[in-house]
Design a protein around this motif. Structure first.
Motif, PDB file in Angstrom:
ATOM      1  N   ALA A 668      17.502  39.029  17.913  1.00 34.98           N
ATOM      2  CA  ALA A 668      17.555  37.582  18.146  1.00 34.98           C
ATOM      3  C   ALA A 668      17.396  36.878  16.815  1.00 34.98           C
ATOM      4  O   ALA A 668      16.410  37.111  16.098  1.00 34.98           O
ATOM      5  CB  ALA A 668      16.451  37.157  19.112  1.00 34.98           C
ATOM      6  N   ILE A 669      18.366  36.037  16.474  1.00 32.62           N
ATOM      7  CA  ILE A 669      18.335  35.298  15.218  1.00 32.62           C
ATOM      8  C   ILE A 669      18.224  33.818  15.515  1.00 32.62           C
ATOM      9  O   ILE A 669      19.009  33.258  16.294  1.00 32.62           O
ATOM     10  CB  ILE A 669      19.598  35.568  14.382  1.00 32.62           C
ATOM     11  N   PHE A 670      17.241  33.186  14.905  1.00 31.10           N
ATOM     12  CA  PHE A 670      17.030  31.744  15.023  1.00 31.10           C
ATOM     13  C   PHE A 670      17.346  31.080  13.691  1.00 31.10           C
ATOM     14  O   PHE A 670      16.945  31.574  12.628  1.00 31.10           O
ATOM     15  CB  PHE A 670      15.585  31.440  15.404  1.00 31.10           C
ATOM     16  N   VAL A 671      18.040  29.939  13.752  1.00 32.38           N
ATOM     17  CA  VAL A 671      18.306  29.118  12.575  1.00 32.38           C
ATOM     18  C   VAL A 671      18.016  27.672  12.951  1.00 32.38           C
ATOM     19  O   VAL A 671      18.559  27.161  13.938  1.00 32.38           O
ATOM     20  CB  VAL A 671      19.765  29.245  12.096  1.00 32.38           C
ATOM     21  N   GLY A 672      17.171  27.001  12.194  1.00 36.65           N
ATOM     22  CA  GLY A 672      16.888  25.607  12.514  1.00 36.65           C
ATOM     23  C   GLY A 672      15.692  25.060  11.764  1.00 36.65           C
ATOM     24  O   GLY A 672      15.110  25.712  10.891  1.00 36.65           O
ATOM     25  N   GLY A 673      15.353  23.829  12.118  1.00 38.56           N
ATOM     26  CA  GLY A 673      14.200  23.150  11.531  1.00 38.56           C
ATOM     27  C   GLY A 673      13.245  22.699  12.616  1.00 38.56           C
ATOM     28  O   GLY A 673      13.317  23.167  13.751  1.00 38.56           O
ATOM     29  N   ARG A 674      12.342  21.771  12.274  1.00 40.88           N
ATOM     30  CA  ARG A 674      11.344  21.286  13.230  1.00 40.88           C
ATOM     31  C   ARG A 674      10.609  22.454  13.896  1.00 40.88           C
ATOM     32  O   ARG A 674      10.458  22.514  15.112  1.00 40.88           O
ATOM     33  CB  ARG A 674      11.996  20.398  14.294  1.00 40.88           C
ATOM     34  N   ILE A 675      10.154  23.382  13.067  1.00 43.39           N
ATOM     35  CA  ILE A 675       9.413  24.544  13.553  1.00 43.39           C
ATOM     36  C   ILE A 675       7.929  24.217  13.469  1.00 43.39           C
ATOM     37  O   ILE A 675       7.401  23.975  12.390  1.00 43.39           O
ATOM     38  CB  ILE A 675       9.718  25.792  12.706  1.00 43.39           C
ATOM     39  N   GLY A 676       7.257  24.214  14.624  1.00 44.44           N
ATOM     40  CA  GLY A 676       5.842  23.857  14.605  1.00 44.44           C
ATOM     41  C   GLY A 676       5.655  22.457  14.065  1.00 44.44           C
ATOM     42  O   GLY A 676       6.269  21.497  14.526  1.00 44.44           O
ATOM     43  N   ASN A 677       4.835  22.337  13.038  1.00 50.16           N
ATOM     44  CA  ASN A 677       4.592  21.013  12.439  1.00 50.16           C
ATOM     45  C   ASN A 677       5.297  20.879  11.104  1.00 50.16           C
ATOM     46  O   ASN A 677       4.826  20.170  10.217  1.00 50.16           O
ATOM     47  CB  ASN A 677       3.083  20.758  12.277  1.00 50.16           C
ATOM     48  N   SER A 678       6.453  21.568  10.950  1.00 51.60           N
ATOM     49  CA  SER A 678       7.202  21.467   9.704  1.00 51.60           C
ATOM     50  C   SER A 678       7.812  20.075   9.553  1.00 51.60           C
ATOM     51  O   SER A 678       7.954  19.328  10.524  1.00 51.60           O
ATOM     52  CB  SER A 678       8.306  22.523   9.660  1.00 51.60           C
ATOM     53  N   GLN A 679       8.182  19.750   8.335  1.00 53.12           N
ATOM     54  CA  GLN A 679       8.734  18.427   8.046  1.00 53.12           C
ATOM     55  C   GLN A 679      10.132  18.287   8.650  1.00 53.12           C
ATOM     56  O   GLN A 679      11.005  19.118   8.390  1.00 53.12           O
ATOM     57  CB  GLN A 679       8.798  18.207   6.531  1.00 53.12           C
ATOM     58  N   PRO A 680      10.376  17.269   9.453  1.00 57.50           N
ATOM     59  CA  PRO A 680      11.710  17.112  10.052  1.00 57.50           C
ATOM     60  C   PRO A 680      12.694  16.487   9.061  1.00 57.50           C
ATOM     61  O   PRO A 680      12.303  15.771   8.138  1.00 57.50           O
ATOM     62  CB  PRO A 680      11.452  16.167  11.232  1.00 57.50           C
ATOM     63  N   TYR A 681      13.967  16.785   9.290  1.00 53.60           N
ATOM     64  CA  TYR A 681      15.035  16.151   8.519  1.00 53.60           C
ATOM     65  C   TYR A 681      15.356  14.811   9.165  1.00 53.60           C
ATOM     66  O   TYR A 681      15.488  14.718  10.390  1.00 53.60           O
ATOM     67  CB  TYR A 681      16.261  17.061   8.508  1.00 53.60           C
ATOM     68  N   ASP A 682      15.472  13.757   8.361  1.00 50.97           N
ATOM     69  CA  ASP A 682      15.646  12.405   8.899  1.00 50.97           C
ATOM     70  C   ASP A 682      17.036  12.169   9.481  1.00 50.97           C
ATOM     71  O   ASP A 682      17.208  11.348  10.386  1.00 50.97           O
ATOM     72  CB  ASP A 682      15.372  11.362   7.812  1.00 50.97           C
TER      73      ASP A 682
END
Length: 878
Positions: A668-682
């Motif tokens: 299983a491969i995941f690609v993305g942001g907003r992981i946990g409390n990571s900084q989101p992209y605006d």
């Protein structure tokens, strides 16, 4: 019975009290020489005595250090005690000193090592109740901790047992011994020296010892800079460090912290305003973004994320001790050998590929992947694109110690939205209910909705054209379309397809699976039962990142707005590869003690959770995803190696997936942001350039996750034989003949259930009729007909209005695309054919390297009716 017990207990305790009195008289007269060890305390005067205590492994190796080994026998880590940084009195905040005294021994500065009032209170309490109350002073606690440290260093199990004794004669002897030590120590050290020694020695949970290490670990500060709120939090942990650690149990830690603050206020150590200000800060706020290196040995491991996972997994093993503290003690002091499943080369290669796929970028996108062996559950590889560090980068994506691959219980962030990964379980349930691989689904005529999911041509409540003029064809589903208890929370739910395509009135199940068509899967779920799909997911090991069961409501269960971890997904998908056998993921094969004897672990066995034929049928459908006609066409393996899988994308493209398998490996491969409390992209996740990859349009599971999966799996299978699954049986492929049961007059829900039990699926068509609203007027084909289970049954359900009473369906405002004509009112009960829908342009066949086919590798709009009241809207899932 009670009176006899109390009398006996009182007699025993009075004997102890008498012995204490005699002992104190002897000590006061100077007739007893100082106990061995106490003189050593005095000679070292304060914190200097701790120089002889074991520190971190690299500085002072222990003879009995444990070893964590990879599958090839190489050493991954050497766990050992202890993370401690010794500091002097001037380097400790006065707030910390006051907080610890307030909660542990408020008369610390008045007594001489033995608090007569507290001891008397404990004697009375213990004699008159079944509760055991201690009367230990802070000095006595310090003595006990110091003696235990020496016993642990010497490996003296008998001494450790005696120090932990709480009842009977052993408990009384221990108490007397600590009293004598405490009185002697109070004669030789100052109160401040004793307090500083205590603060340097105490265990503050999460593998940190001493106030300096605790301050750095939890709050990214030093002991000298601790605030009132921080000091009170640490002081509250010492009594029960496992139960009240700020990381694992912030709520309990906060309650204990507030108790400390109350004590400080009652003892005039802080003002009321200071107390209220400190209580106004939650423990979560205090530690958020501040957690730092606890100096565990995993930080220097070749694969620190896997090492952390193994450690957390071992701390859940009852075979290593009754509590996590006991298990950690054993792991870090008893010279254990832990043999793991990790393939180092495979894991290193996976990490390299992930970092190449998602190098540091402005979108704060990272990647993670887990690889599980079907049939065993062995975790053979686990990696992520970030650098392992307790000094996290500002985005918490480039550098972090958070393990994105695992569940919260093992230190993970709570998972990521799985998107259309969830659709595979609807396929399993459909085959279970008799729907064959070659089935054709009947799908209702689409409605029209705004971009926010509002149903515009709702016959009961027509809506005006949205201000932006944007409309979309949607599938419209109502509460009664799904199982009771597992249905939507609003009146309706609108579902979009990718690029607003694939709204044909009929669709082969193969096509629906390969293109991941949202409306087709919502229709299928309504026919086979959403509660039943949830049960299938649970049986196959699929759960949310926080450990809870999958959300059974349609937007989650159908389109995957739940949060799951890559390791959970890989282990669950491995059950497809192994023919329906689910094996819980395990990173450890064996644990040996220092003498080489195996310690029996309590591990959940592999279990058949899906019939083999059903599993083979599901694999047949999921193989279509990894084909030139499927949404996962970028994952096709070299040489045409057989594989099945599924893409997944959430509603704003922040979480994308590809999960797939061969008979040998599930990845299983995941690609993305907003992981946990990571900084989101605006901005929007559209038209991105990540490393060497240019993403045209939204980021989908097929954009980066699928090609990365292909690259890794091609490498991992380079020396493996080309294996395939057996073909499913004719019955699974083509279905069997059954008789349509009598459902006339039933409610829509009961009729659907009756069809499910017969192995049939039923779509809904509402007709004008004077029969009760929601009741079945007739079916197509008719009741009693003998049909194959691949033939859908149409349930014609009454609107409750005779045809002449019905109002014509409101025509939607002209749209960019031609609209389907509304069906003319039909007489009841004789069935009438519905008007043919306006033709849609067929999807273009994909060329060898063109844009992907028009599958739903992008979101389906949730709109109203996303779940029960109070739930979040679903992800737009592919």
């Amino acid at each position: 019975m009670r009176s006899a017990f109390t009398a006996a207990k009182l007699t025993s305790l009075l004997g102890v009290f008498l012995a204490v009195s005699v002992l104190m008289g002897i000590i006061g007269a100077g007739l007893v020489a100082p106990v061995v060890g106490a003189a050593g305390f005095a000679a070292r005067e304060g914190v200097g005595m701790f120089e002889r205590l074991p520190g971190d492994l690299d500085q002072n190796p222990l003879a009995q250090q444990s070893r964590i080994l990879a599958a090839d026998g190489s050493v991954l880590a050497t766990p050992a005690k202890q993370n401690r940084i010794i500091v002097e009195s001037g380097d400790i905040s006065e707030w910390m000193k006051k907080a610890q005294v307030a909660i542990e021994d408020e008369r610390f500065y008045q007594h001489g090592g033995m608090d007569v009032e507290a001891l008397a209170r404990a004697v009375v309490s213990n004699a008159t109740s079944d509760n055991t109350q201690g009367g230990s002073t802070l000095t006595q606690q310090y003595i006990k901790m110091a003696l235990k440290e020496e016993a642990l260093k010497d490996g003296d199990a008998d001494a450790i047992r005696q120090l932990d004794a709480r009842a009977g004669m052993d408990g009384y002897i221990r108490k007397l011994r600590e009293l004598k030590y405490a009185v002697t120590l109070e004669e030789r050290l100052t109160k401040d020296e004793i307090l500083v020694g205590y603060l340097n020695l105490a265990f503050y949970g999460d593998n940190v010892y001493g106030v300096e290490a605790a301050a750095r670990h939890y709050f990214n500060t030093t002991a000298s800079e601790l605030t009132i709120a921080q000091a009170a939090t640490l002081a509250g942990v010492v009594r029960s460090p496992t139960a009240t650690t700020p990381v694992a149990t912030p709520e309990l830690s906060e309650a204990r912290r507030n108790t400390v603050l109350d004590k400080m206020y009652q003892q005039d150590l802080i003002t009321e305003g200071q107390m209220e200000a400190a209580k106004g800060l939650s423990v979560q706020q205090l530690i958020e973004g501040n957690l730092r290196d606890s100096q565990r040995s995993c930080i220097n491991s070749r694969n620190p994320y896997f090492c952390d996972y193994v450690t957390a997994w071992l701390l859940q093993q009852p075979a290593l001790g009754k509590t996590p503290d006991e298990r950690l003690e054993r792991l870090t002091t008893e010279g254990l050998t832990v043999e793991t499943t990790l393939d180092v080369e495979m894991s290193d290669t996976l990490e390299e590929m992930l970092r190449e796929a998602t190098p540091p970028n402005e979108y704060h996108v990272g990647s993670a992947a887990s690889v599980v062996q079907p049939g065993t559950g062995h975790v053979v590889a686990l990696a992520q694109s970030s650098e392992y560090s307790f000094e996290e980068s500002s985005d918490k994506i480039e550098s972090t110690s958070v393990n994105w691959n695992v569940d919260t219980v093992h230190g993970g962030p709570g998972g990521m939205q799985i998107g259309s990964i969830a659709k595979a379980y609807t396929l399993v349930e459909a085959l279970e209910k008799g729907i064959p691989v070659e089935a054709t689904l009947k799908i209702e005529e689409p409605g029209v909705a705004s971009s926010s999911g509002v149903w515009l041509d709702n016959p009961e409540d027509p809506q005006p054209m949205p201000s932006d003029g944007e409309t979309h064809p949607v599938g419209v589903f109502q509460k009664e379309d799904f199982q009771e208890g597992c249905t939507i929370g609003e009146d309706y739910w609108t579902v979009r397809n990718a690029q607003d395509q694939n709204h044909d009135p009929e669709m082969e199940l193969r096509q629906a699976a390969s293109l991941s068509v949202n409306t087709a899967f919502a229709t299928l779920a309504s026919q086979v039962g959403t509660c039943d799909i949830r049960d299938t997911m649970t049986a196959m090991g699929m759960h949310q990142g926080n450990g809870s069961e999958p959300d059974p409501f349609p937007p989650s269960i159908v389109l995957g707005s739940d949060y799951g971890s890559p390791l959970t997904v890989a282990a669950s998908y491995a059950a497809f590869a192994s023919g329906g056998i689910y094996c819980p993921p395990t990173p450890v094969t064996k644990v040996l003690d220092s003498d080489g004897n195996e310690i029996p672990l309590e591990q959940q066995a592999c279990e058949r959770v899906v019939d083999e034929e059903i599993a083979l049928g599901t694999v047949e459908l999921l193989k279509g995803v990894v084909s030139m006609e499927g949404s996962g066409w970028k994952a096709i393996l070299d040489g045409g190696r057989p594989a099945g899988g599924k893409t997944g994308t959430n509603d704003n493209s922040t979480h994308t997936w590809f999960a797939g398998f061969t008979p040998q490996l599930s990845t299983a491969i995941f690609v993305g942001g907003r992981i946990g409390n990571s900084q989101p992209y605006d901005g929007d996740m559209v038209d991105l350039t990540i490393g060497n990859t240019v993403v045209d349009g939204p980021l989908f599971g097929s954009s980066l996750a699928a090609p990365t999966w292909k690259r890794f799996m091609d490498w991992a299978h380079r020396d493996l034989p080309n294996e395939d699954w057996e073909k499913p049986s004719t019955e699974i492929l083509n279905g069997k003949r059954v008789t349509i049961p009598s459902v006339i007059g039933m409610s829509e829900e009961d009729a659907q259930e009756e069809l499910r039990e017969a192995g049939l699926t039923g779509s809904i068509q509402r007709v004008g009729s004077s029969q009760p609203e929601g009741s079945v007027v007739y079916t197509t084909p008719g009741v009693g007909s003998s049909i194959r289970t691949d033939t859908p049954v149409v349930l014609h359900v009454s609107t409750g209005l005779a045809p002449v009473q019905q109002q014509a369906r409101p025509q939607p405002v002209p749209q960019p695309q031609p609209q389907q004509p509304a069906p003319a009112p039909q007489p009841a009960p004789a069935p009438q054919p519905a008007p043919a829908p306006a033709p849609e342009p067929p999807p273009s066949a994909p060329a060898p390297v063109p844009p992907p086919p028009p599958g739903d590798d992008d979101p389906g709009n949730g709109g109203p009716g996303n779940g029960p009241p109070g739930t979040d809207p679903p992800g737009q899932d592919d």
